[in-house]
Scaffold this motif. Structure first.
Motif, mmCIF file in Angstrom:
data_model
loop_
_atom_site.group_PDB
_atom_site.id
_atom_site.type_symbol
_atom_site.label_atom_id
_atom_site.label_comp_id
_atom_site.label_asym_id
_atom_site.label_seq_id
_atom_site.Cartn_x
_atom_site.Cartn_y
_atom_site.Cartn_z
ATOM 1 N N PRO A 141 21.513 13.713 103.895
ATOM 2 C CA PRO A 141 20.759 13.218 102.733
ATOM 3 C C PRO A 141 19.688 14.207 102.277
ATOM 4 O O PRO A 141 19.303 15.129 103.011
ATOM 5 N N VAL A 142 19.198 13.989 101.055
ATOM 6 C CA VAL A 142 18.169 14.855 100.486
ATOM 7 C C VAL A 142 16.988 14.018 99.998
ATOM 8 O O VAL A 142 17.134 12.844 99.655
ATOM 9 N N ASP A 143 15.818 14.647 99.992
ATOM 10 C CA ASP A 143 14.636 14.087 99.319
ATOM 11 C C ASP A 143 14.473 14.887 98.030
ATOM 12 O O ASP A 143 13.835 15.945 98.006
ATOM 13 N N GLU A 144 15.068 14.382 96.961
ATOM 14 C CA GLU A 144 15.165 15.149 95.724
ATOM 15 C C GLU A 144 13.807 15.549 95.161
ATOM 16 O O GLU A 144 13.683 16.588 94.506
ATOM 17 N N GLU A 145 12.782 14.765 95.427
ATOM 18 C CA GLU A 145 11.471 15.075 94.858
ATOM 19 C C GLU A 145 10.892 16.366 95.416
ATOM 20 O O GLU A 145 9.990 16.973 94.801
ATOM 21 N N TYR A 146 11.398 16.839 96.559
ATOM 22 C CA TYR A 146 10.882 18.060 97.163
ATOM 23 C C TYR A 146 11.732 19.290 96.826
ATOM 24 O O TYR A 146 11.445 20.380 97.310
ATOM 25 N N TRP A 147 12.757 19.111 96.022
ATOM 26 C CA TRP A 147 13.630 20.224 95.648
ATOM 27 C C TRP A 147 13.165 20.857 94.347
ATOM 28 O O TRP A 147 12.770 20.158 93.396
ATOM 29 N N GLU A 148 13.277 22.179 94.288
ATOM 30 C CA GLU A 148 12.949 22.898 93.055
ATOM 31 C C GLU A 148 14.069 22.784 92.025
ATOM 32 O O GLU A 148 13.817 22.892 90.820
ATOM 33 N N LYS A 149 15.303 22.595 92.494
ATOM 34 C CA LYS A 149 16.468 22.419 91.624
ATOM 35 C C LYS A 149 17.182 21.144 92.044
ATOM 36 O O LYS A 149 17.140 20.756 93.227
ATOM 37 N N PRO A 150 17.860 20.468 91.126
ATOM 38 C CA PRO A 150 18.622 19.272 91.510
ATOM 39 C C PRO A 150 19.645 19.620 92.591
ATOM 40 O O PRO A 150 20.416 20.568 92.445
ATOM 41 N N PRO A 151 19.661 18.882 93.702
ATOM 42 C CA PRO A 151 20.471 19.270 94.865
ATOM 43 C C PRO A 151 21.976 19.176 94.682
ATOM 44 O O PRO A 151 22.716 19.742 95.486
ATOM 45 N N PHE A 152 22.443 18.473 93.639
ATOM 46 C CA PHE A 152 23.884 18.349 93.454
ATOM 47 C C PHE A 152 24.351 18.855 92.076
ATOM 48 O O PHE A 152 25.450 18.558 91.646
ATOM 49 N N ASP A 153 23.504 19.665 91.436
ATOM 50 C CA ASP A 153 23.892 20.236 90.143
ATOM 51 C C ASP A 153 24.514 21.615 90.287
ATOM 52 O O ASP A 153 25.046 22.165 89.319
ATOM 53 N N ALA A 154 24.431 22.206 91.486
ATOM 54 C CA ALA A 154 24.990 23.544 91.725
ATOM 55 C C ALA A 154 24.444 24.548 90.708
ATOM 56 O O ALA A 154 25.193 25.269 90.039
ATOM 57 N N VAL A 155 23.138 24.613 90.628
ATOM 58 C CA VAL A 155 22.492 25.529 89.694
ATOM 59 C C VAL A 155 22.680 26.965 90.162
ATOM 60 O O VAL A 155 22.420 27.298 91.330
ATOM 61 N N LEU A 156 23.147 27.825 89.264
ATOM 62 C CA LEU A 156 23.331 29.245 89.555
ATOM 63 C C LEU A 156 22.232 30.013 88.831
ATOM 64 O O LEU A 156 22.194 30.047 87.595
ATOM 65 N N GLU A 157 21.322 30.625 89.597
ATOM 66 C CA GLU A 157 20.157 31.258 88.987
ATOM 67 C C GLU A 157 19.636 32.378 89.879
ATOM 68 O O GLU A 157 19.480 32.207 91.087
ATOM 69 N N ASP A 158 19.385 33.524 89.271
ATOM 70 C CA ASP A 158 18.784 34.676 89.966
ATOM 71 C C ASP A 158 19.539 35.058 91.232
ATOM 72 O O ASP A 158 18.935 35.393 92.259
ATOM 73 N N GLY A 159 20.862 35.015 91.158
ATOM 74 C CA GLY A 159 21.676 35.448 92.291
ATOM 75 C C GLY A 159 21.845 34.426 93.386
ATOM 76 O O GLY A 159 22.375 34.744 94.457
ATOM 77 N N TYR A 160 21.404 33.185 93.151
ATOM 78 C CA TYR A 160 21.537 32.120 94.145
ATOM 79 C C TYR A 160 22.302 30.940 93.555
ATOM 80 O O TYR A 160 22.151 30.614 92.373
ATOM 81 N N LEU A 161 23.103 30.311 94.398
ATOM 82 C CA LEU A 161 23.708 29.025 94.071
ATOM 83 C C LEU A 161 22.966 27.968 94.871
ATOM 84 O O LEU A 161 22.947 28.005 96.095
ATOM 85 N N TRP A 162 22.327 27.029 94.143
ATOM 86 C CA TRP A 162 21.515 26.002 94.778
ATOM 87 C C TRP A 162 22.336 24.734 95.013
ATOM 88 O O TRP A 162 23.184 24.381 94.198
ATOM 89 N N GLY A 163 22.057 24.056 96.116
ATOM 90 C CA GLY A 163 22.675 22.760 96.320
ATOM 91 C C GLY A 163 22.881 22.405 97.770
ATOM 92 O O GLY A 163 23.054 23.281 98.630
ATOM 93 N N ARG A 164 22.862 21.102 98.035
ATOM 94 C CA ARG A 164 23.134 20.609 99.381
ATOM 95 C C ARG A 164 24.590 20.890 99.736
ATOM 96 O O ARG A 164 25.504 20.564 98.987
ATOM 97 N N GLY A 165 24.778 21.531 100.890
ATOM 98 C CA GLY A 165 26.120 21.870 101.343
ATOM 99 C C GLY A 165 26.529 23.300 101.062
ATOM 100 O O GLY A 165 27.577 23.742 101.543
ATOM 101 N N THR A 166 25.715 24.039 100.300
ATOM 102 C CA THR A 166 26.078 25.433 100.040
ATOM 103 C C THR A 166 26.180 26.229 101.334
ATOM 104 O O THR A 166 27.019 27.124 101.466
ATOM 105 N N LEU A 167 25.339 25.896 102.310
ATOM 106 C CA LEU A 167 25.370 26.566 103.604
ATOM 107 C C LEU A 167 26.084 25.743 104.667
ATOM 108 O O LEU A 167 26.749 26.301 105.549
ATOM 109 N N ASP A 168 25.964 24.438 104.593
ATOM 110 C CA ASP A 168 26.412 23.564 105.688
ATOM 111 C C ASP A 168 27.299 22.436 105.148
ATOM 112 O O ASP A 168 26.803 21.376 104.801
ATOM 113 N N THR A 169 28.674 22.611 105.182
ATOM 114 C CA THR A 169 29.417 23.843 105.359
ATOM 115 C C THR A 169 30.491 23.986 104.280
ATOM 116 O O THR A 169 31.595 24.433 104.549
ATOM 117 N N LYS A 170 30.147 23.613 103.069
ATOM 118 C CA LYS A 170 31.129 23.732 101.995
ATOM 119 C C LYS A 170 31.445 25.193 101.693
ATOM 120 O O LYS A 170 32.521 25.500 101.170
#
Length: 497
Positions: A141-170
């Motif tokens: 689970p996520v605490d969305e209020e503490y995220w700089e980007k929406p955790p499930f929008d898969a925002v691609l910005e400045d060479g990073y893909l943001w989101g829950r599961g990007t590392l563990d383990t999708k």
């Protein structure tokens, strides 16, 4: 306290004291011992190997990022309370797979198992020693209020893909499937069958992976290699080693949750007895922390010391080359510094929860405290419980096991299966030192010890310390180049399978 301070304040005086005693009673023995230590240290160097040549891997790295983003947009959050889960999001991810990886979907037989287990079977030239490539597609689970980007929008910005599961383990799920999809498109057929095994409940110790292993047992299928999440390519993880290290877990620690409970008649806080329930629990906590479990240099840790210790600075090489003499020194370093090195050496105890009275002026009729233990391969749930009871040594403190699992089977490294993983790492991250190690976390791979002694734990990513802390934390994200390298790793590995 860092390692340099420990050496200055504890180890050097210890060695001087030993030296004085030996000179007084056995100077010749000391001289011989020093010579042996120095010779072993000087000879404790990396073995010379021929320089390896690796082919370049071509792939559409942008497409790999896009497909990972599609997986991240599925809110596959798992909870111990199933009522909180969104089944539609899990089904959404499963239904996307044939669209994202069409060649893989058409070439592989697909099966589903209870516990959100998914299994793809890619038929190779032989079926005797298949490979199993694993990942899990559920996330915490996520605490969305503490995220700089929406955790499930898969925002691609400045060479990073943001989101829950990007590392563990999708990321590894995507990399394995993308690699297979690309190779199938070229007409490649693996030498051995390849299975892709994914679980949608790993984060809650779900049974999806276990059911897949049971299927292998029923069919008499013995994998020649199993690869799951685990270590990655990291820097500054071993004292004195500056080169990046590819950490391949060959075993994982077990886990045990213990409850410490004290019952009383309760009463008003104005007239307490000499020891309240909370006070007795506090003493039990202090005893457990003051008397840690014994240190054990298990085969995975010994292999890591042998590999990385040879590449360390002279002082650390002296310690790791002569553990027959300096094991006590190493244990002192571990106990004083704590952290990952200490966790590799012993069963650790972390007190995480405590409950008492609901009012500040009432002595609780029951007070409880919970500790999370990570079990060294030399310990079991039963032995750890017995040790805790012996250390607390108070009949009023009731110690019981809540749940847990024993340490995993230890896998072999003297086998071509390990060398294939090693070669894929070395080809993808040039200049990396590949080493076995003991994984201190738990994963689905523990189930596969039932059918194979070639189970390896490596997350195909190079991560900084700042990136690692976002796993299960806020602002989880991955560098886009890391997504490409993960895919490259799986292409290199599959070509060897």
């Amino acid at each position: 306290m860092n390692l340099s301070q420990l050496l200055a304040e504890h180890i050097v005086p210890f060695l001087k004291g030993v030296g004085i005693g030996l000179f007084a009673g056995a100077g010749a023995v000391l001289a011989v011992s020093i010579v042996v230590i120095l010779v072993r240290t000087l000879r404790f160097r990396p073995q010379k190997t021929a320089e390896k040549q690796f082919d370049k891997v071509e792939l559409d790295r942008d497409a790999a990022v896009e497909k990972l983003a599609a997986l991240v947009r599925c809110k596959t959050v798992s909870y111990r309370d199933a009522a909180l889960e969104d089944d539609a999001e899990f089904e959404k991810l499963v239904s996307l797979l044939p669209t994202l990886y069409p060649n893989m979907a058409s070439a592989c037989a697909f099966s589903r198992f209870e516990g959100r287990g998914l299994l793809f079977h890619w038929q190779g030239k032989r079926a005797e020693a298949p490979a199993v490539l694993m990942a899990h597609y559920d996330v915490v689970p996520v605490d969305e209020e503490y995220w700089e980007k929406p955790p499930f929008d898969a925002v691609l910005e400045d060479g990073y893909l943001w989101g829950r599961g990007t590392l563990d383990t999708k990321v590894t799920m995507n990399a394995a499937l993308f690699a297979a999809d690309k190779l199938i498109a070229t007409g490649f057929v693996p030498e051995n069958d390849v299975y892709f095994a994914f679980s949608g409940g790993e984060e809650i110790n779900g049974m999806g992976a276990s059911h897949i292993v049971s299927y292998f047992e029923e069919k008499g299928i013995v994998p020649g290699i199993v690869l799951d999440e685990g270590g990655g390519v990291v820097e500054n993880v071993f004292p004195g080693v500056s080169a990046p290290c590819g950490m391949v877990g060959i075993a994982e620690k077990g886990m045990l949750n213990l409850e410490f409970r004290v019952n009383s008649t309760g009463g008003h806080a104005s007239a307490p007895k000499p020891h309240t329930p909370v006070g007795e629990l506090s003493m039990a906590c202090c005893k457990m922390e003051q008397k840690p479990f014994g240190a054990h240099i298990t085969p995975p840790v010994a292999a890591m010391f042998d590999t990385l210790g040879r590449r360390s600075t002279f002082l650390y090489r002296m310690i790791f080359a002569n553990l027959w003499c300096f094991k006590g020194v190493l244990d002192l370093i571990c106990r004083k510094s704590g952290g990952e090195l200490n966790a590799l050496m012993r069963t650790t105890v972390a007190f995480t929860q405590m409950q008492g009275s609901k009012a500040p002026n009432v002595i609780p009729p029951t007070a409880t405290m919970v500790a999370n233990l990570r079990l060294n391969p030399e310990d079991t749930m039963e032995s750890a419980l017995a040790y805790a009871k012996s250390v607390v040594d108070n009949e009023r403190v009731i110690v019981t096991a809540i749940d847990g699992m024993n340490p995993s089977r230890i896998s072999r490294i003297d086998t071509p299966a390990y060398e294939k993983v090693k070669a894929a790492i070395e080809g993808t991250w040039r200049g990396t030192v590949v080493t076995p190690y003991l994984m201190v976390q738990c994963s689905d791979s523990r189930h596969w010890g039932r059918v194979s002694d070639k189970v390896y734990r490596f997350s195909a990513m190079d991560l900084t310390s700042e990136e690692r802390v976002t796993i299960h934390g806020n602002n989880e994200r991955i560098r886009v180049e890391a997504v490409g390298r993960a895919t490259e790793f799986y292409i290199r590995l599959i070509k060897q399978l």
